[in-house]
Design an enzyme around this catalytic site. Structure first.
Site, mmCIF file in Angstrom:
data_model
loop_
_atom_site.group_PDB
_atom_site.id
_atom_site.type_symbol
_atom_site.label_atom_id
_atom_site.label_comp_id
_atom_site.label_asym_id
_atom_site.label_seq_id
_atom_site.Cartn_x
_atom_site.Cartn_y
_atom_site.Cartn_z
ATOM 1 N N GLU A 88 0.946 -1.715 0.259
ATOM 2 C CA GLU A 88 -0.147 0.178 0.049
ATOM 3 C C GLU A 88 1.033 1.085 -0.183
ATOM 4 O O GLU A 88 1.544 1.393 0.882
ATOM 5 C CB GLU A 88 -0.916 0.246 1.404
ATOM 6 C CG GLU A 88 -2.821 0.634 0.790
ATOM 7 C CD GLU A 88 -2.954 -0.041 0.377
ATOM 8 O OE1 GLU A 88 -3.340 0.115 -1.191
ATOM 9 O OE2 GLU A 88 -3.456 -1.102 0.154
ATOM 10 N N HIS A 89 0.251 2.192 -0.461
ATOM 11 C CA HIS A 89 1.422 3.678 -1.529
ATOM 12 C C HIS A 89 2.823 3.205 -1.438
ATOM 13 O O HIS A 89 4.354 3.742 -1.076
ATOM 14 C CB HIS A 89 1.024 4.007 0.394
ATOM 15 C CG HIS A 89 0.086 4.957 0.569
ATOM 16 N ND1 HIS A 89 -0.568 6.114 0.226
ATOM 17 C CD2 HIS A 89 -0.896 4.497 1.732
ATOM 18 C CE1 HIS A 89 -1.704 6.469 -0.148
ATOM 19 N NE2 HIS A 89 -2.059 5.309 0.798
ATOM 20 N N THR A 90 2.558 1.868 -2.460
ATOM 21 C CA THR A 90 4.456 1.898 -2.550
ATOM 22 C C THR A 90 4.321 2.046 -4.435
ATOM 23 O O THR A 90 5.160 2.059 -4.522
ATOM 24 C CB THR A 90 4.400 0.497 -2.284
ATOM 25 O OG1 THR A 90 3.475 -0.886 -3.216
ATOM 26 C CG2 THR A 90 4.854 0.180 -1.302
ATOM 27 N N ASP A 129 -4.473 0.507 -9.928
ATOM 28 C CA ASP A 129 -6.087 0.111 -9.837
ATOM 29 C C ASP A 129 -6.030 -0.068 -11.237
ATOM 30 O O ASP A 129 -6.264 -0.833 -11.571
ATOM 31 C CB ASP A 129 -6.395 1.844 -9.607
ATOM 32 C CG ASP A 129 -6.400 2.126 -7.825
ATOM 33 O OD1 ASP A 129 -5.416 1.456 -7.281
ATOM 34 O OD2 ASP A 129 -6.448 3.081 -6.929
ATOM 35 N N LEU A 131 -12.076 0.962 -3.701
ATOM 36 C CA LEU A 131 -12.322 -0.570 -4.719
ATOM 37 C C LEU A 131 -12.078 -0.492 -5.819
ATOM 38 O O LEU A 131 -12.324 -0.400 -6.455
ATOM 39 C CB LEU A 131 -13.336 -1.262 -3.910
ATOM 40 C CG LEU A 131 -13.987 -1.859 -2.437
ATOM 41 C CD1 LEU A 131 -15.592 -2.444 -2.268
ATOM 42 C CD2 LEU A 131 -12.781 -2.391 -2.062
HETATM 43 C C1 GLA Z 1 -5.556 4.287 -4.322
HETATM 44 C C2 GLA Z 1 -4.329 5.166 -5.778
HETATM 45 C C3 GLA Z 1 -3.553 3.463 -6.119
HETATM 46 C C4 GLA Z 1 -2.664 3.415 -4.717
HETATM 47 C C5 GLA Z 1 -3.448 3.596 -3.685
HETATM 48 C C6 GLA Z 1 -2.298 3.448 -2.198
HETATM 49 O O1 GLA Z 1 -5.938 3.690 -4.508
HETATM 50 O O2 GLA Z 1 -5.085 4.989 -6.786
HETATM 51 O O3 GLA Z 1 -2.344 4.036 -6.715
HETATM 52 O O4 GLA Z 1 -1.751 4.997 -4.464
HETATM 53 O O5 GLA Z 1 -4.397 4.274 -3.627
HETATM 54 O O6 GLA Z 1 -1.969 1.936 -1.798
#
Ligand code: GLA
Length: 391
Positions: free
Chosen positions: A40-42, A178, A131
């Site tokens: 996450e947030h990577t 995503d 989501l």
């Molecule tokens: C959102 C962003 C993704 C990602 C996540 C965190 O979903 O669209 O690119 O950065 O947050 O992991």
């Protein structure tokens, strides 16, 4: 199962709506939302992520027009928007149609000559729940516009176009996760993505492991300032660390040991933001090995560590998400739980032994109701197929 065979529910309804509004027949395209298992947030730090596509998706019915306009009707908002394909300037208005306008605008700006089209959009992806309802709309729009215009471009480029649309037309500086998983998802699999090279590996979800998603019903918006602030903190960390670690272009290039050795160069808050990212990248790679070995106990432990790091170092969790994770942790047969997506509300993802799912539903719902006064939405979802045309 191929994308063309993918579950395209409500097909006849959306076709009917198209005919009613625009006349003629439509082709229908589908793109799923996603849940991130770990990492996450990577993604915007050139790191690794491990999402899976889910069964909620956006459907778009599309057909050609004989002028150069793009006309789109949203089933959810009962609204129609229309533009000239030659004048789709960047800029966010905060309206649902920004995503559609953005994808069309970026496709055109990259030289893909679109034909005038009519679209009807319908989505089952919960909005503001983390989501990826926006990625599902973007990717479905790209497939629909490319499909009816008779254009074919590689999946990775579609994902990059959709990401650019979100940056320039929705004001959210999101990573690539995503959009990429919405295009490339595979039924029964999670996807380990290297967000620097965009190479990926599909990892089978072991039999008996069920993905359960708990929606806290606390709404979040990625376009909110917090997300962009976290990204900026990582960029500041890279600037500072690269002064003493030449060759560091992104936090991906920094090991947890290097960060510890250079922590004196960073303000405490920047250090903690960076610590989340570098340890999360490391956890994601270890989680991939655990999944390959079908070691769900280890995979689950890494999920709990990820949650703790997101809560304490990255500070993107919230009380409601923490309650959902703690409740899941008490239940026998739950391997792991963590918040998923950008945070600040939205959902947790849980890996649960199939036999424990009924118990999970009852206990987590009761704990959450008792603590928060709200019924959470619980979804059991298999890893689903990525975007494609519904035939
Ligand atoms: C959102 C962003 C993704 C990602 C996540 C965190 O979903 O669209 O690119 O950065 O947050 O992991």
């Amino acid at each position: 199962m191929s994308s063309t065979e993918a579950a395209c529910d409500n097909l006849s309804l959306i076709r009917q709506r198209f005919t009613q509004l625009f006349g003629g027949t439509a082709r229908v395209f589908r793109a799923p939302g996603r849940v991130n298992l770990i990492g996450e947030h990577t993604d915007y730090n050139d790191g690794f992520v491990m999402p899976a596509a889910i069964s909620f998706s956006t459907l778009i019915a599309a057909g050609l027009r004989d002028d150069n306009r793009l006309c789109v009707y949203s089933e959810k908002f009962s609204e129609t928007e229309e533009w000239d394909l030659a004048s789709l300037a960047p800029g966010a208005s905060g309206h649902w149609s920004d995503y559609v306008r953005g994808v069309a605008g970026v496709l055109q700006s990259r030289g893909h000559k679109l034909r005038g089209s009519n679209l009807v959009i319908q989505s089952s992806v919960p909005v503001g729940s983390g989501l990826s309802s926006s990625a599902a709309i973007e990717v479905a729009t790209a497939f629909a516009l490319l499909g009816v215009s008779g254009l074919q471009i590689p999946g990775a480029e579609i994902a990059l176009i959709c990401q650019q649309a979100e940056h320039e037309y929705a004001g959210a500086r999101v990573g690539i996760m995503d959009q990429f998983i919405s295009v490339h998802g595979r039924k029964g699999h999670a996807l380990l993505l290297d967000c620097r090279s965009l190479s990926f590996e599909l990892l089978a979800v072991p039999p008996g492991a069920q993905i359960v998603i708990c929606d806290s019903r606390v709404k979040h918006a990625v376009s909110g300032g917090e997300y962009n602030q976290r990204r900026a903190a990582c960029e500041i960390g890279v600037v500072e660390l690269s002064k003493s670690l030449p060759g560091v272009k992104a936090l991906r290039d920094v090991t947890p040991e290097q960060l510890e050795a250079h922590k004196a160069h960073l303000p405490d808050l920047t250090y903690r933001r960076c610590r989340h990212v570098v340890t999360e990248i490391d956890r994601t790679l270890r989680a991939a090995d655990a999944l390959k070995a079908a070691d769900l106990q280890l995979f689950g432990r890494l999920m709990y560590e990820s949650h703790r790091s997101l809560r304490d170092d990255y500070e993107v969790s919230c009380r409601e998400l923490d309650i959902l994770v703690e409740s899941a942790r008490q239940i026998e047969g739950v391997y792991g739980a963590r918040m998923t997506g950008a945070g600040f509300g939205g959902c947790t993802v849980n890996i649960v032994n199939q036999a424990a799912v009924p118990d999970f539903r009852i206990k987590v719902a009761a704990d959450y109701k008792r603590a928060v006064g709200v019924d959470p939405n619980l979804y059991v979802s298999d890893a689903a197929q990525g975007a494609g045309e519904c035939i």
